[in-house]
Design a protein around this motif. Sequence first.
Motif, short mmCIF file in Angstrom:
data_model
loop_
_atom_site.label_atom_id
_atom_site.label_comp_id
_atom_site.label_asym_id
_atom_site.label_seq_id
_atom_site.Cartn_x
_atom_site.Cartn_y
_atom_site.Cartn_z
N THR A 1 0.83 -1.20 0.00
CA THR A 1 0.00 0.00 0.00
C THR A 1 0.87 1.26 0.00
OG1 THR A 1 -1.74 -1.17 1.17
CG2 THR A 1 -1.84 1.22 1.24
N ALA B 1 1.97 1.80 -3.53
CA ALA B 1 0.90 2.41 -4.34
C ALA B 1 0.75 3.89 -4.00
CB ALA B 1 -0.42 1.67 -4.11
N ARG C 1 -5.88 3.98 -9.60
CA ARG C 1 -6.24 2.75 -10.30
C ARG C 1 -5.02 2.15 -11.00
NH1 ARG C 1 -11.26 2.54 -14.30
NH2 ARG C 1 -11.98 0.63 -13.35
N HIS D 1 -2.42 0.96 -8.37
CA HIS D 1 -2.83 -0.34 -7.83
C HIS D 1 -2.40 -1.46 -8.77
CE1 HIS D 1 -5.68 -3.64 -7.00
NE2 HIS D 1 -5.66 -3.19 -5.75
N THR E 1 1.48 -1.73 -8.71
CA THR E 1 1.87 -2.35 -7.43
C THR E 1 1.62 -3.85 -7.47
OG1 THR E 1 1.45 -0.32 -6.21
CG2 THR E 1 1.47 -2.36 -4.94
#
Length: 184
Positions: A89, A92, A104, A107, A110
Amino acid sequence: MPQKRNPDAAELVRAKSGRVIGALLGLLVVMKGLPLAYQKDMQEDKEGAMDALSALSLSIAAMTGMVRDLLPDVARMRKAADEGYSTATDLADWLVSVLHMPFRQAHHVTGQIVAKAAAENIPLHDLTLDKMRGIEPRITKDVFAVLSVDNSGAQAGVSYGGTSPKNVRRQAGRWLKALAKEHG
């Protein structure tokens, strides 16, 4: 058996929380349906409240005993924190804030980077910069600052009420002082 270590107290509290939440919902439903004048509906608020108080009291006693006897294995905790790609996280968020990438897309990138690290069976912070750049060419060496668990914890939750170590220490100190004053 004495050698067996079960998380009984934690399991008990986890289960009791359902009863407390159930009592709250029951009380809210009773209160929602009240007309402007008192009726006999309010008789139904006591049983759930008393049950919730009993469950809460037992939970506090159980957790107090568990925490008092707790001996954390710091090395094992450190090892566990480094597993499972817990800083994904942070990666991201870094892609969004530094590269100005839409979340988006960040994500998705990542996910590809984590998949690459998983395929090589290595932690995210051990994946080379070249391999990350193979997925997203704009990534710089600065990304490694957010990939360590220590930095992740220190930078996360720095807002009021957040979970950064500094905030946690501040709140713990505040509550310890309040408890000492109350039980003085």
